[in-house]
Scaffold this motif. Structure first.
Motif, PDB file in Angstrom:
ATOM      1  N   ASN A  90       0.830  -1.212   0.000  1.00 30.50           N
ATOM      2  CA  ASN A  90       0.000   0.000   0.000  1.00 30.50           C
ATOM      3  C   ASN A  90       0.862   1.259   0.000  1.00 30.50           C
ATOM      4  O   ASN A  90       0.582   2.227  -0.719  1.00 30.50           O
ATOM      5  N   PHE A  93       2.481   1.634  -3.413  1.00 36.61           N
ATOM      6  CA  PHE A  93       1.464   2.014  -4.404  1.00 36.61           C
ATOM      7  C   PHE A  93       1.073   3.481  -4.251  1.00 36.61           C
ATOM      8  O   PHE A  93       0.959   4.216  -5.235  1.00 36.61           O
ATOM      9  N   GLU A  94       0.871   3.913  -3.002  1.00 36.99           N
ATOM     10  CA  GLU A  94       0.515   5.314  -2.757  1.00 36.99           C
ATOM     11  C   GLU A  94       1.636   6.247  -3.209  1.00 36.99           C
ATOM     12  O   GLU A  94       1.375   7.329  -3.740  1.00 36.99           O
ATOM     13  N   GLU A  97       1.574   6.422  -6.953  1.00 36.93           N
ATOM     14  CA  GLU A  97       0.419   7.219  -7.384  1.00 36.93           C
ATOM     15  C   GLU A  97       0.730   8.711  -7.377  1.00 36.93           C
ATOM     16  O   GLU A  97       0.143   9.473  -8.152  1.00 36.93           O
ATOM     17  N   ASN A  98       1.646   9.126  -6.511  1.00 36.77           N
ATOM     18  CA  ASN A  98       2.011  10.550  -6.429  1.00 36.77           C
ATOM     19  C   ASN A  98       3.122  10.940  -7.396  1.00 36.77           C
ATOM     20  O   ASN A  98       3.492  12.107  -7.469  1.00 36.77           O
ATOM     21  N   THR A 109       7.355   1.287 -16.184  1.00 36.22           N
ATOM     22  CA  THR A 109       6.188   0.597 -15.625  1.00 36.22           C
ATOM     23  C   THR A 109       6.516  -0.830 -15.218  1.00 36.22           C
ATOM     24  O   THR A 109       6.111  -1.297 -14.150  1.00 36.22           O
ATOM     25  N   THR A 116       6.673  -3.695  -6.794  1.00 38.01           N
ATOM     26  CA  THR A 116       5.472  -3.742  -5.964  1.00 38.01           C
ATOM     27  C   THR A 116       5.038  -5.166  -5.666  1.00 38.01           C
ATOM     28  O   THR A 116       4.355  -5.411  -4.672  1.00 38.01           O
TER      29      THR A 116
END
Length: 575
Positions: A90, A93-94, A97-98, A109, A116
């Protein structure tokens, strides 16, 4: 590694319980050889059946307690390790995301997916092993040494020699394996990249008969990873036979020297049997530590890669005091904007200045690579400008929070992206609380109603991942509907009509004109027919504005625009 393991703090209670059960389990295992020694030296020697039965029953009770502690330790360790990995995923991932698009471009990617998933799994495996064995192994080793010395101090010198030899062997293996494990993770990235490209580009690969070429690419990457894995596993495989060899030689020496002590009356048979048991426990604890050492190099390589993700400071951040309240609505102004991609030789955009206001349609046209998509990506602040400034409602977008800025914008990207789920769910991606009437209205404007109604389940029809079960034109219309349902101040259509036939294109633009009377519309297009009725047409060439005005004005003032028009329209259509 230590930085990541700080994430175990929320599980402190579970870890304390694991430590208590581990301690109890270790005590039971250390106590059993002594009981066995007493059975031999007292019960069997004196032929005391009652003592044997009583001590044997007590041994069974101790063994049962140890087994229960072992089960509870394993369960709690697995649960804690899984929860730790969940939290770490998490967190990663967070962080991702930023990221701005610049960070995505730098990391890739495929690499981010590997970090991850695979890298965090390596950390999880290590955490479980640490909880199950890392505390138990030293306790077992130290306790075994104490009990062995208690049985016979002189014979215990053999253990010291064995531990030193084993430490040297483990150190040599670890020094060779760590670089290999780091290399393996990089090669996993490469394999994922090749696999991802092959799966996403399967249509192109088949169309150009490049299946064998792609097979070779995949096989080369796979073979490279396999060869490295074989090398490192061969190295690690040496540890177990070395340990067993040391254990067997140690046992031989103990029995050899112990037999003399028994013969001299300095040691009893039961004590020798217990001593061998303690040595085996010490060796087993060293095997457990070795198993952890096998995991540590790869987990360390994974930890470095995860920390690389977590330590990245995104180039684009929200200001401390964002200006999220503006009086104007939908005003855009570019002031001498220039932009250069990371590590690019030249600027993608140079000295761009223009204004766009509500109720106007601003079209951007130009050749391939002229900077059209780059320009609209700057409006949404996917990248930050290198020089100059972009103002929305007279506020520099760098002074707004990203959430507030993007809430003003309805973007239809150049490549229509849909997600697995129903048509309704995809359109609600633009507005979570959109009701059925709003969704239907957006689809009517986007000219999507007809093909949706023809589908078996209508608006509840399933869209496959990436929208592969519908056509390119249908994907574009659903993407447009997703932006329309949001009712933003600014609409950005980045070459969003390219897959539509001329008839649908004309109907869509006519419907959009009525829907966006009070909104700012920016259209990036290749077709002259799509932009010729715009209030303002910006002509880009090699990142610079080479013309700005209406269709008629540009026909007489811009050579570049005139060339684009003449390449698409006949003399009769121009007239």
């Amino acid at each position: 590694m230590i930085k990541l393991l700080k994430g175990l703090k929320p599980f402190s209670l579970s870890i304390i319980i694991i430590l208590i059960f581990t301690f109890l389990r270790t005590l039971t295992e250390l106590f059993l050889p002594t009981l066995m020694s007493d059975i031999v030296d007292i019960g069997i020697v004196k032929q005391d059946i009652g003592y044997i039965a009583k001590t044997g029953a007590f041994m069974l009770l101790i063994a049962a307690l140890g087994g229960l502690c072992s089960i509870l330790t394993s369960m709690l360790s697995a649960k804690t390790g899984s929860a730790f990995a969940r939290n770490l995923r998490n967190k990663v991932f967070e962080k991702i995301e930023n990221y701005s698009l610049k960070e995505f471009d730098e990391k890739g990617t495929a690499s981010l997916i590997t970090r991850t998933t695979n890298d965090i799994t390596q950390i999880q495996n290590l955490v479980v092993m640490l909880l199950r064995m890392f505390i138990r192994a030293p306790l077992m080793a130290i306790g075994g040494i104490i009990m062995a010395i208690n049985k016979n101090p002189n014979l215990s010198l053999i253990i010291i020699v064995v531990v030193v030899i084993l430490g040297i062997v483990i150190g040599l293996v670890a020094s060779k394996s760590i670089p290999m494990f780091k290399s393996m993770q990089v090669k996993v990235d490469k394999l994922n990249l090749v696999l991802r490209e092959r799966l996403t580009g399967i249509r192109v690969i088949r169309a150009f008969n490049k299946i064998n070429h792609e097979k070779k690419r995949f096989n080369d990457a796979n073979k490279d990873l396999t060869n490295t894995a074989i090398k490192v596993n061969k190295l690690m495989a040496c540890l177990t036979p070395i340990l067993m060899l040391l254990f067997n030689f140690t046992t031989i020496f103990i029995i050899w020297f112990g037999s003399f002590k028994i013969n001299n009356g300095a040691m009893q048979v039961g004590d020798l049997m217990a001593f061998i048991q303690y040595v085996s426990q010490i060796m087993f604890s060293l095997i457990m530590l070795t198993m952890i050492f096998i995991l540590i190099p790869r987990a360390s390589a994974s930890a470095i890669r995860i920390n690389e993700v977590l330590n990245v400071e995104p180039e684009i951040n929200d200001p401390n005091d964002p200006a999220d309240k503006t009086e104007k609505r939908g005003y855009i102004e570019f002031k001498n904007v220039s932009f250069r991609y990371n590590n690019a030789e030249g600027e993608a955009l140079e000295d761009i200045s223009f204004q766009a206001e509500p109720g106007e349609v601003t079209a951007i046209i130009g050749g391939t690579g002229s900077g059209k998509s780059t320009l609209v990506n700057l409006i949404s602040r996917f990248y930050d400008v290198s020089r100059g400034s972009i103002l929305i409602d007279d506020v520099d977008i760098r002074k707004m929070s990203q959430e507030y800025l993007r809430s003003k914008i309805g973007l239809v990207p150049q490549k229509a992206v849909l997600f697995s789920g129903t048509i309704t769910q995809n359109i609600r991606f633009g507005k979570e609380d959109a009701n059925k009437e709003e969704i239907v209205h957006a689809c009517e404007i986007a000219q999507a109603t007809e093909f949706i109604n023809d589908m078996k389940d209508g608006y509840d029809s399933e869209i496959s991942q990436g929208g592969t079960n519908i056509s390119g034109g249908q994907k574009q219309r659903l993407s447009i509907a997703r932006a329309l349902v949001r009712k933003p101040e600014i609409y950005i259509f980045d070459d969003s009509f390219s897959a539509l036939d001329f008839k649908t294109d004309a109907r869509l633009r006519q419907a959009l004109k009525k829907e966006t009377l009070n909104d700012t519309v920016i259209i990036v297009a290749q077709r002259v027919t799509t932009v010729m009725n715009a209030d303002r047409i910006i002509v880009l060439d090699e990142g610079r504005i080479v013309g700005m005005g209406t269709h008629k004005e540009l026909l007489s003032s811009s050579d570049v625009y005139r060339q684009i028009v003449s390449s698409q329209l006949s003399e009769e259509e121009l007239a």
